[in-house]
Design a protein around this motif. Structure first.
Motif, mmCIF file in Angstrom:
data_model
loop_
_atom_site.group_PDB
_atom_site.id
_atom_site.type_symbol
_atom_site.label_atom_id
_atom_site.label_comp_id
_atom_site.label_asym_id
_atom_site.label_seq_id
_atom_site.Cartn_x
_atom_site.Cartn_y
_atom_site.Cartn_z
ATOM 1 N N GLU A 279 55.473 51.052 -72.415
ATOM 2 C CA GLU A 279 54.244 50.253 -72.246
ATOM 3 C C GLU A 279 54.505 48.759 -72.456
ATOM 4 O O GLU A 279 54.033 47.923 -71.691
ATOM 5 C CB GLU A 279 53.155 50.737 -73.219
ATOM 6 N N ASP A 280 55.309 48.431 -73.503
ATOM 7 C CA ASP A 280 55.601 47.023 -73.788
ATOM 8 C C ASP A 280 56.294 46.375 -72.597
ATOM 9 O O ASP A 280 55.997 45.239 -72.217
ATOM 10 C CB ASP A 280 56.511 46.892 -75.020
ATOM 11 N N THR B 233 55.128 36.010 -75.184
ATOM 12 C CA THR B 233 54.992 37.444 -75.440
ATOM 13 C C THR B 233 55.917 37.923 -76.547
ATOM 14 O O THR B 233 56.060 39.112 -76.759
ATOM 15 C CB THR B 233 55.340 38.246 -74.176
ATOM 16 N N ASN C 252 54.193 45.464 -69.655
ATOM 17 C CA ASN C 252 53.533 44.201 -69.942
ATOM 18 C C ASN C 252 54.503 43.024 -69.758
ATOM 19 O O ASN C 252 54.163 41.992 -69.178
ATOM 20 C CB ASN C 252 53.032 44.285 -71.399
ATOM 21 N N LYS D 214 54.551 39.358 -67.848
ATOM 22 C CA LYS D 214 54.506 38.123 -68.630
ATOM 23 C C LYS D 214 55.868 37.487 -68.897
ATOM 24 O O LYS D 214 56.005 36.269 -68.909
ATOM 25 C CB LYS D 214 53.807 38.396 -69.969
#
Ligand code: HAM
Length: 433
Positions: free
Chosen positions: A191-192, A56, A195, A199
């Motif tokens: 938001e990142d 990521t 995620n 991940k």
């Protein structure tokens, strides 16, 4: 007018000597630490960088220049040096002859980032990679090499930030703890990071957006979750830095933007407020799985890379000039066609003997040619016209002492040598044999 692509720049003649000097300093330091140069392609098969679907890191997810070549092969412009060096290490079986390979490289890298001061889409890195040893001492050596470069460039106020990501066992335990912790604050995460929570939770610690929130600061620290082996290893790295009198700061939020790291990670930050987020001039760490991920034998590695533009910006900012002014040995002012022809001949002989020479190829006036001798920082100016040529004589002026003499044109080379007080102009002259 066609202009350069966004995020790139031209190195003009006045700046290129600073680059050359930086490269020279780097080469000297690599020699001292016994790192050997490796040159790998600036583009690689995309698989070299996009190995893992779960990776990521920003660089892998959005910052690479990827394209298909005319034969529909996936190609990526290298965004960093480590993976390409690892690929070359595996492909050329460098491990066969040497149990430890200590390699360095310099060259352009490409990242599709938002350009700003110190951040470009094409930039240059100097990097080192030591492959084959898991010793904590070689981690310390790499950091010491970086510190020597900083010292050689005359940079002060550079902080070495260091952390340990531990071994796989420690990291997976810590990841679990982090996921539990940050899940409670999921709604407050950017938001990142939402995620990343799924991940790669470690990378949340790297987040520039969330880092000032209270819950973020209170997050569990990796040092509390390192197993004994990882703790001992980290301590050994720190003890070695202490023994070399190298200062550092432990930063337990330092996780680094690339996914291949384990154990030691570090960044070198220069304290120049104008640089903003671009104050990290060099960074690196240990990676023990990269070589095997690329199909090689299980081989531990550690390395570091500096942004060369940032090194130059920082040296300029510190008011240092790496390169001395350019100067030449002799400027020839030859007046008239025949004199020019003779000057060209003498200059060539002088150059083969190791003296740098120049003349005016524009038929300029005497005055303008004197100005050019000055602009070229010539130590000697040699002046002759067709009358002098008939007697094979010239005037030679030593611009350092203002002393002027008439000598034979055949003597020019030896005369300059004797004044330079050297047995031969430059024993290092590249074209003299
Ligand atoms: P990195 O932190 O991604 O690490 O980059 C190393 C250095 O390259 C940064 O500290 C910065 O000085 C410079 N840099 C990165 N991106 C840019 C950019 N867009 N413009 C200008 N300079 C930039 C690596 O690349 C790892 N391969 C380091 C390493 C070597 N780890 C182990 N071995």
């Amino acid at each position: 007018m066609i202009t350069k692509p966004k995020g790139t720049y031209d190195v003009l003649p006045l700046e290129s000597k600073e680059w050359q000097k930086l490269e020279e300093v780097i080469r000297k330091i690599c020699k001292l630490y016994n790192y050997k140069e490796i040159r790998t392609p600036i583009f690689e098969s995309s698989d070299v960088f996009h190995r893992d679907q779960n990776d990521t890191s920003d660089m892998v997810t959005k910052e690479t220049y990827d394209f298909k070549d005319r034969s529909d092969r996936g190609i990526t412009l290298r965004p960093e040096g480590t993976a390409g060096v690892a690929r070359a290490f595996v492909e050329n079986k460098l491990y066969v002859d040497n149990p430890v390979s200590k390699l360095f490289y310099m060259g352009p890298m490409f990242r599709y980032e938002r350009p700003q001061k110190g951040r470009n889409r094409q930039f240059s890195q100097f990097g080192v990679e030591a492959l084959g040893s898991d010793s904590a001492y070689i981690d310390a050596e790499v950091i010491a090499l970086g510190a020597s470069l900083i010292r050689a460039l005359g940079l002060k106020d550079v902080t070495v930030k260091i952390n340990s990501l531990g071994d796989e066992e420690s990291r997976s335990k810590y990841k679990e703890v982090l996921v539990n912790y940050f899940s409670k604050y999921q709604d407050c995460l950017c938001e990142d990071c939402k995620n990343r929570l799924v991940k790669n939770p470690l990378r949340i610690l790297d987040c520039k957006v969330d880092r000032n929130q209270e819950f973020f600061k209170a997050a569990p620290k990796i040092n509390d979750y390192l197993n004994q082996e990882s703790k001992d290893r980290f301590k050994k790295v720190l003890d070695s830095l202490d023994s070399m009198d190298l200062k550092y700061v432990i930063d337990d939020n330092l996780v680094r933007g690339l996914d291949y790291y384990c154990h030691t990670v570090f960044e070198l930050e220069v304290n120049v407020p104008e640089f903003g987020a671009q104050n990290v001039i060099g960074a690196g760490g240990r990676y023990n799985k990269l070589i095997s991920d690329l199909g090689g034998p299980q081989t531990p590695g550690v390395g570091m890379a500096f942004g060369m533009e940032r090194l130059l910006l920082a040296t300029n900012f510190a008011g240092k000039k790496l390169a001395k002014d350019d100067s030449i040995h002799a400027y020839f002012i030859a007046l008239g066609e025949k004199a020019e022809k003779e000057a060209l001949k003498i200059m060539n002989a002088c150059r083969i003997g190791g003296l740098s020479c120049e003349m005016d190829y524009l038929n300029g006036s005497l005055k303008s040619q004197f100005k050019k001798a000055d602009k070229n920082n010539a130590r000697f100016t040699i002046i002759f016209g067709e009358n002098e040529l008939e007697e094979m004589k010239c005037n030679i002026k030593d611009n350092e002492t203002d002393n002027q003499e008439t000598i034979s044109l055949l003597e020019v080379y030896n005369y300059i040598l004797s004044k330079l007080n050297k047995a031969s102009a430059c024993n290092t002259c590249p074209i003299k044999n």
